[in-house]
Write a protein that holds these residues in place. Structure first.
Motif, PDB file in Angstrom:
ATOM      1  N   ALA A   1      19.431  66.083  27.170  1.00  0.00           N
ATOM      2  CA  ALA A   1      19.158  66.588  28.520  1.00  0.00           C
ATOM      3  C   ALA A   1      18.067  67.663  28.493  1.00  0.00           C
ATOM      4  CB  ALA A   1      20.439  67.162  29.126  1.00  0.00           C
ATOM      5  N   ILE A   2      17.308  67.722  29.595  1.00  0.00           N
ATOM      6  CA  ILE A   2      16.134  68.608  29.704  1.00  0.00           C
ATOM      7  C   ILE A   2      16.214  69.452  30.966  1.00  0.00           C
ATOM      8  CG2 ILE A   2      13.637  68.635  30.142  1.00  0.00           C
ATOM      9  CD1 ILE A   2      13.447  65.949  28.767  1.00  0.00           C
ATOM     10  N   VAL A   3      15.787  70.727  30.859  1.00  0.00           N
ATOM     11  CA  VAL A   3      15.546  71.535  32.060  1.00  0.00           C
ATOM     12  C   VAL A   3      14.073  71.940  32.056  1.00  0.00           C
ATOM     13  CG1 VAL A   3      15.987  73.735  33.219  1.00  0.00           C
ATOM     14  CG2 VAL A   3      17.874  72.454  32.218  1.00  0.00           C
ATOM     15  N   PRO A   4      13.260  71.459  33.011  1.00  0.00           N
ATOM     16  CA  PRO A   4      11.879  71.946  33.088  1.00  0.00           C
ATOM     17  C   PRO A   4      11.897  73.374  33.629  1.00  0.00           C
ATOM     18  CG  PRO A   4      12.197  69.933  34.394  1.00  0.00           C
ATOM     19  CD  PRO A   4      13.552  70.466  34.057  1.00  0.00           C
ATOM     20  N   GLN A   5      11.069  74.245  33.061  1.00  0.00           N
ATOM     21  CA  GLN A   5      11.078  75.644  33.527  1.00  0.00           C
ATOM     22  C   GLN A   5       9.662  76.185  33.619  1.00  0.00           C
ATOM     23  OE1 GLN A   5      12.357  79.455  31.275  1.00  0.00           O
ATOM     24  NE2 GLN A   5      14.246  78.748  32.221  1.00  0.00           N
ATOM     25  N   GLY A   6       9.351  76.782  34.760  1.00  0.00           N
ATOM     26  CA  GLY A   6       8.040  77.419  34.942  1.00  0.00           C
ATOM     27  C   GLY A   6       8.183  78.902  34.666  1.00  0.00           C
ATOM     28  N   GLY A   7       7.990  79.717  35.707  1.00  0.00           N
ATOM     29  CA  GLY A   7       8.077  81.159  35.556  1.00  0.00           C
ATOM     30  C   GLY A   7       9.503  81.687  35.605  1.00  0.00           C
TER      31      GLY A   7
ATOM     32  N   MET B   1      16.688  56.666  44.300  1.00  0.00           N
ATOM     33  CA  MET B   1      15.385  57.012  43.717  1.00  0.00           C
ATOM     34  C   MET B   1      15.567  57.760  42.407  1.00  0.00           C
ATOM     35  SD  MET B   1      13.438  58.326  46.942  1.00  0.00           S
ATOM     36  CE  MET B   1      11.862  57.784  46.891  1.00  0.00           C
ATOM     37  N   LYS B   2      16.540  58.654  42.413  1.00  0.00           N
ATOM     38  CA  LYS B   2      16.814  59.419  41.193  1.00  0.00           C
ATOM     39  C   LYS B   2      17.124  58.446  40.067  1.00  0.00           C
ATOM     40  CE  LYS B   2      18.411  62.717  38.348  1.00  0.00           C
ATOM     41  NZ  LYS B   2      17.558  63.565  37.527  1.00  0.00           N
ATOM     42  N   TYR B   3      17.882  57.384  40.393  1.00  0.00           N
ATOM     43  CA  TYR B   3      18.260  56.439  39.344  1.00  0.00           C
ATOM     44  C   TYR B   3      17.059  55.638  38.874  1.00  0.00           C
ATOM     45  CZ  TYR B   3      20.735  53.083  36.573  1.00  0.00           C
ATOM     46  OH  TYR B   3      21.148  52.329  35.522  1.00  0.00           O
ATOM     47  N   ILE B   4      16.162  55.280  39.817  1.00  0.00           N
ATOM     48  CA  ILE B   4      14.966  54.524  39.433  1.00  0.00           C
ATOM     49  C   ILE B   4      14.114  55.336  38.460  1.00  0.00           C
ATOM     50  CG2 ILE B   4      12.729  53.656  40.268  1.00  0.00           C
ATOM     51  CD1 ILE B   4      14.164  52.881  42.859  1.00  0.00           C
ATOM     52  N   PHE B   5      13.919  56.611  38.784  1.00  0.00           N
ATOM     53  CA  PHE B   5      13.070  57.445  37.927  1.00  0.00           C
ATOM     54  C   PHE B   5      13.785  57.821  36.628  1.00  0.00           C
ATOM     55  CE2 PHE B   5       9.196  58.505  40.144  1.00  0.00           C
ATOM     56  CZ  PHE B   5       9.470  58.279  41.478  1.00  0.00           C
ATOM     57  N   ASP B   6      15.067  58.095  36.715  1.00  0.00           N
ATOM     58  CA  ASP B   6      15.766  58.747  35.608  1.00  0.00           C
ATOM     59  C   ASP B   6      17.121  58.095  35.374  1.00  0.00           C
ATOM     60  OD1 ASP B   6      16.979  62.200  35.171  1.00  0.00           O
ATOM     61  OD2 ASP B   6      16.527  60.628  33.688  1.00  0.00           O
ATOM     62  N   PRO B   7      17.145  56.844  34.853  1.00  0.00           N
ATOM     63  CA  PRO B   7      18.429  56.153  34.704  1.00  0.00           C
ATOM     64  C   PRO B   7      19.395  56.853  33.749  1.00  0.00           C
ATOM     65  CG  PRO B   7      16.630  54.873  33.722  1.00  0.00           C
ATOM     66  CD  PRO B   7      16.003  56.024  34.425  1.00  0.00           C
ATOM     67  N   ASN B   8      18.866  57.575  32.759  1.00  0.00           N
ATOM     68  CA  ASN B   8      19.759  58.291  31.853  1.00  0.00           C
ATOM     69  C   ASN B   8      20.190  59.642  32.395  1.00  0.00           C
ATOM     70  OD1 ASN B   8      19.818  56.279  29.877  1.00  0.00           O
ATOM     71  ND2 ASN B   8      17.869  56.984  29.010  1.00  0.00           N
ATOM     72  N   GLY B   9      19.610  60.038  33.511  1.00  0.00           N
ATOM     73  CA  GLY B   9      20.013  61.300  34.144  1.00  0.00           C
ATOM     74  C   GLY B   9      19.713  62.535  33.324  1.00  0.00           C
ATOM     75  N   ILE B  10      18.659  62.482  32.457  1.00  0.00           N
ATOM     76  CA  ILE B  10      18.418  63.625  31.567  1.00  0.00           C
ATOM     77  C   ILE B  10      17.643  64.766  32.231  1.00  0.00           C
ATOM     78  CG2 ILE B  10      18.487  62.322  29.410  1.00  0.00           C
ATOM     79  CD1 ILE B  10      15.335  62.512  29.503  1.00  0.00           C
ATOM     80  N   MET B  11      16.969  64.490  33.353  1.00  0.00           N
ATOM     81  CA  MET B  11      16.073  65.488  33.969  1.00  0.00           C
ATOM     82  C   MET B  11      16.833  66.467  34.853  1.00  0.00           C
ATOM     83  SD  MET B  11      13.053  65.787  33.283  1.00  0.00           S
ATOM     84  CE  MET B  11      11.524  65.080  32.964  1.00  0.00           C
ATOM     85  N   ASN B  12      16.979  67.703  34.386  1.00  0.00           N
ATOM     86  CA  ASN B  12      17.630  68.760  35.168  1.00  0.00           C
ATOM     87  C   ASN B  12      18.976  68.300  35.754  1.00  0.00           C
ATOM     88  OD1 ASN B  12      17.524  71.452  35.800  1.00  0.00           O
ATOM     89  ND2 ASN B  12      16.127  71.245  37.527  1.00  0.00           N
ATOM     90  N   PRO B  13      19.893  67.867  34.871  1.00  0.00           N
ATOM     91  CA  PRO B  13      21.170  67.323  35.374  1.00  0.00           C
ATOM     92  C   PRO B  13      22.052  68.417  35.971  1.00  0.00           C
ATOM     93  CG  PRO B  13      21.221  67.533  32.985  1.00  0.00           C
ATOM     94  CD  PRO B  13      19.829  67.901  33.403  1.00  0.00           C
ATOM     95  N   TYR B  14      23.091  67.973  36.677  1.00  0.00           N
ATOM     96  CA  TYR B  14      24.129  68.820  37.286  1.00  0.00           C
ATOM     97  C   TYR B  14      23.631  69.568  38.515  1.00  0.00           C
ATOM     98  CZ  TYR B  14      25.351  68.337  32.336  1.00  0.00           C
ATOM     99  OH  TYR B  14      25.556  67.860  31.062  1.00  0.00           O
ATOM    100  N   LYS B  15      22.340  69.423  38.860  1.00  0.00           N
ATOM    101  CA  LYS B  15      21.820  70.167  40.014  1.00  0.00           C
ATOM    102  C   LYS B  15      21.374  69.217  41.104  1.00  0.00           C
ATOM    103  CE  LYS B  15      20.234  73.478  36.689  1.00  0.00           C
ATOM    104  NZ  LYS B  15      19.196  73.479  35.692  1.00  0.00           N
ATOM    105  N   PHE B  16      21.020  69.781  42.215  1.00  0.00           N
ATOM    106  CA  PHE B  16      20.419  69.036  43.332  1.00  0.00           C
ATOM    107  C   PHE B  16      21.444  68.165  44.050  1.00  0.00           C
ATOM    108  CE2 PHE B  16      16.332  68.446  45.251  1.00  0.00           C
ATOM    109  CZ  PHE B  16      16.347  67.206  45.861  1.00  0.00           C
ATOM    110  N   PHE B  17      21.996  67.186  43.350  1.00  0.00           N
ATOM    111  CA  PHE B  17      23.012  66.355  44.002  1.00  0.00           C
ATOM    112  C   PHE B  17      24.346  67.079  43.924  1.00  0.00           C
ATOM    113  CE2 PHE B  17      20.422  62.855  44.980  1.00  0.00           C
ATOM    114  CZ  PHE B  17      19.452  62.803  44.003  1.00  0.00           C
ATOM    115  N   PRO B  18      25.146  66.967  44.994  1.00  0.00           N
ATOM    116  CA  PRO B  18      26.335  67.803  45.068  1.00  0.00           C
ATOM    117  C   PRO B  18      27.314  67.560  43.927  1.00  0.00           C
ATOM    118  CG  PRO B  18      26.305  66.166  46.832  1.00  0.00           C
ATOM    119  CD  PRO B  18      24.998  66.116  46.177  1.00  0.00           C
TER     120      PRO B  18
END
Lengths: 513, 258
Positions: free
Chosen positions: A103-109, A487-504
């Motif tokens: 799993a990955i969390v992208p982070q800016g500032g 759409m989330k599933y189309i882009f990210d079927p493994n769910g690795i991009m910033n998981p546990y957030k955004f969707f309730p």
């Protein structure tokens, strides 16, 4: 208890509770791999040593800076931060993580306000801090292309030397990355003039969750060929991919800028001043912000910069900025406007900045309100879209409900309102002595009543992240939320991009179609 | 307590926060389309005059006059001074072309002429302008008038005809005594200037502003100094990083520093 008696709060990193413990209903996805020595060896083979922060005894503090958010409310357990310098490196890293299901969390500032930029468990943090090259600027079309890790203020300074400016301005500009701004569709104080990133972003370069590089770094103002996919990434909060490159429409820097701060006796007058400013300043208006007297007291108590601000007896203040190409023209319009609002009694008193130093000083009051709140106690920020006529009534209602419950004064130290009047966007801060679910529940149910009644939004500009993931289902119709999930599933079927957030508060299975 | 009539000098300069650039001809700094403001030390001078009036009362401080020597746009700086609380303003107008060549000696002579007209007994100037950093006008004016001078003031006390001024000097603080009439120049720590508030800004528009030219005042402002060229300081060469103490020592040796 008055604002004079506010205890100043200094919490150490170690005292911040792990987000995974606070949100104990979130379970780590068992499909995600745990970081192993093999993974670390792989990353070490594709990145130089200074692009990796691997957990060890000697770098706990450095790692903590990535694991803890600016609010000092969220704390993750990441053991690895990678800081790639090129898009190709990002692609390589993400491809590997997707194959291994890391799993990955992208982070800016790391300046986000909804807990979206820090891990919950051991997600690998991909930081954009080394993606910091400005690629190209074309002064004729006013288009800037840069890496996503460029700091907003640095981009603005670069453009300043070329007679231009960034079309957005937010308090965290000294730290936030443009990629993060795009991922959160940041708003800010110039929104009233330049509008949303959905309009000013001309193109993006994104690494998709399977490592594919999507290159849409166009500089064209107009291009109606196909679905405008880049719009999906704007505001996607790192759940659909990592933005690595940005093409943005810069604006001409103003030759003439004026800043005035006004003292007003009621919120209705704030509204009237805003309407009058649109009528009389019109195209030169570049910002219209407000704050209440409690916000001012908080800034005066906790921060130095407002020391010589002479107006302090008004319940409301408005900051107006104008920007244009002709000083005499703008000054005449501003004088006429100020005379009008003074004559009509809409404005009781005001200040006009006489030089750049005074302008910065007046802005620093508005920009310092969140910082001041953080120093005063545990600060909870609310970011609401609501029609201007009822904007301050929410603040008054929250205070009244807290008083009725015997919570106002102790442990609630202060409730203050401020924000982007021009955009119908209220910021409300609740400052308490310590975290209390009772207070939060009371405040949030009050806010929900108002936003439901007036069809407002519970997140005008800060986004959803972790803190507001409950609201998505109540904010948008089910049809839309289902499309988002698909759409989330189309882009990210493994769910690795910033998981546990955004969707309730989703368990991982429910994301699948 | 004797009466005070205070003359305060104002200069229009490039705003303190602007990144200054040398012009293409390398003869001067670029001023076109660049933000200008009141010289910060002059702002402190105006503020001090107003505080004296607030402290000693309007019966003692009869009048505060703001004066500037500059092109027509300098009137903006006079408006700032009036908005802060000066009673009236004098503009000694100089053409746009001759303004860059107006030097401290010329300004001191113009101010002397104004002093002879208006007869103030206290002149407060900024210690220096942030564009030329000359720090000469106050001293030259005192010399021309044969008045005492107290420069780099960080504190001013007035008692009747006596003046006590604390000066910021290299060794620390020096307190000197003097008598009116006197020239004082202001230093940074003297005070923090106030913001101009709306009612005062609007009142300022009705305050009197008189104009003169150097010819009206019989003053010759021909420059005595000629600027030959203006260049940027040499760009700083990058340093290098070393990996160990031995490396540091060998690099210092080859640079001839050890």
């Amino acid at each position: 208890m008055t604002t004079k008696d506010i205890p100043k709060k200094n919490i150490s990193n170690e005292e911040i509770r792990f987000t995974a413990d606070v949100h104990s209903n979130l379970k780590r996805n068992p499909n995600f791999k745990k970081l192993s020595q093999d993974d670390i060896l792989y990353f070490q083979s594709i990145l130089p040593s200074n692009a990796l922060t691997i957990e060890s005894d000697s770098n706990q503090e450095e790692l903590m800076a990535y694991n803890v958010d600016w609010l000092r409310i969220h704390r993750g357990k990441s053991k690895l931060v990678v800081k790639p310098k090129t898009t190709a490196q990002v692609s390589n890293i993400v491809k590997y993580c997707n194959e291994k299901k890391l799993a990955i969390v992208p982070q800016g500032g790391n300046t986000g306000l909804v807990g979206g930029s820090t891990p919950i468990f051991d997600e690998i943090i991909i930081s954009t801090k080394n993606l910091n090259q400005i690629r190209e600027f074309d002064p004729i079309s006013s288009t800037l292309i840069c890496d996503s890790g460029c700091i907003l203020e640095i981009l603005d300074d670069y453009l300043a030397e070329r007679g231009h400016m960034m079309p957005l301005d937010i308090g965290s500009k000294g730290s936030c990355h443009i990629g993060g701004n795009v991922a959160t569709n940041a708003g800010g104080v110039r929104y009233v003039r330049y509008g949303s990133l959905h309009g000013t972003i001309l193109g993006l370069e994104v690494v998709l969750p399977d490592g594919t590089i999507l290159d849409n770094l166009s500089t064209l103002r107009k291009d109606n060929t196909g679905y405008d996919i880049k719009q999906l990434f704007i505001g996607s909060e790192g759940t659909l991919g990592i933005i690595t490159g940005v093409s943005i429409l810069a604006s001409r820097r103003h030759k003439a800028i004026s800043v005035a701060v006004l003292g007003l006796n009621s919120f209705e007058n704030v509204q009237n001043a805003f309407i009058t400013s649109k009528e009389m300043l019109t195209e030169i208006l570049s910002a219209f912000e407000f704050w209440d007297d409690k916000s001012l007291k908080m800034v005066k108590t906790h921060l130095d910069q407002s020391a010589k601000f002479p107006l302090d007896e008004y319940p409301f203040y408005a900051l107006i900025e104008t920007g244009g190409s002709n000083k005499d023209h703008d000054e005449e319009k501003l004088s006429e406007f100020l005379e009008t609002v003074m004559e009509k009694g809409i404005v009781k008193n005001g200040i006009i900045a006489q030089d750049n130093t005074q302008m910065k000083s007046l802005w620093s009051i508005r920009e310092g309100i969140p910082d001041a709140g953080m120093k005063a106690g545990s600060a909870y920020f609310y970011d609401i879209s609501i029609p201007i006529p009822v904007m301050y009534k929410i603040v008054e209602d929250v205070i009244s409900k807290l008083k009725n419950a015997g919570l106002y004064g102790k442990p609630v130290i202060d409730v203050h309102g401020f924000g982007h009047v021009g955009d119908g966007n209220l910021h409300m801060s609740i400052i308490t002595e310590s975290y209390s679910p009772k207070i939060i529940n009371l405040v949030e149910s009050c806010i929900n009543e108002w936003t439901e009644k007036y069809k407002g939004s519970l997140s005008a500009e800060h986004g959803i992240g972790l803190m507001k993931s409950k609201i998505l289902e109540n904010s948008k119709p089910k049809v839309m939320v289902d499309i988002m999930r698909k759409m989330k599933y189309i882009f990210d079927p493994n769910g690795i991009m910033n998981p546990y957030k955004f969707f309730p508060y989703q368990k991982y299975e429910e994301l699948k179609v | 307590m004797s009466n005070l009539k205070i003359l305060v000098g104002c200069k229009r300069v490039i705003d303190f926060t602007v990144k200054v650039r040398v012009n293409a001809q390398k003869t001067a700094v670029e001023t076109a389309n660049v933000k200008h403001s009141l010289n910060p030390f002059d702002e402190i001078a105006i503020e001090e005059a107003i505080r004296l009036k607030e402290k000693l009362g309007g019966d003692v401080v009869k009048e505060i006059i703001a004066v500037t020597c500059g092109p027509s746009k300098s009137q903006e700086q006079l408006r700032t001074a009036l908005a802060m609380g000066a009673d009236r303003a004098i503009h000694v107008e100089v053409s746009d072309e001759s303004y860059p060549k107006l030097q401290p000696l010329g300004v001191a002579k113009l101010l002397k002429a104004i002093v002879e007209k208006e007869k103030p007994n206290l002149v407060i100037l900024g210690k220096q302008a942030i564009d030329d950093d000359a720090s000469q006008t106050g001293q030259m004016l005192a010399g021309l008038l044969n008045w005492p001078q107290a420069t780099f003031a960080s504190k001013i006390d007035i008692n009747g005809e006596s003046l006590k001024v604390t000066r910021e000097v290299d060794g620390g603080l020096e307190t000197i005594g003097s008598k009116l009439p006197s020239v004082i120049t202001t230093d940074l720590r003297l005070n923090e200037p106030r913001f101009a508030t709306l009612p005062n800004i609007m009142k300022a528009r009705k305050k009197p502003l008189t104009k003169f030219t150097p010819q009206d005042l019989n003053v010759d402002i021909t420059p005595r100094l000629e600027t030959i060229s203006v260049t940027d300081p040499p760009t700083r060469k990058g340093g290098g990083k070393v990996d160990s103490v031995d490396d540091l020592i060998s690099k210092l040796k080859s640079a001839g520093a050890l």
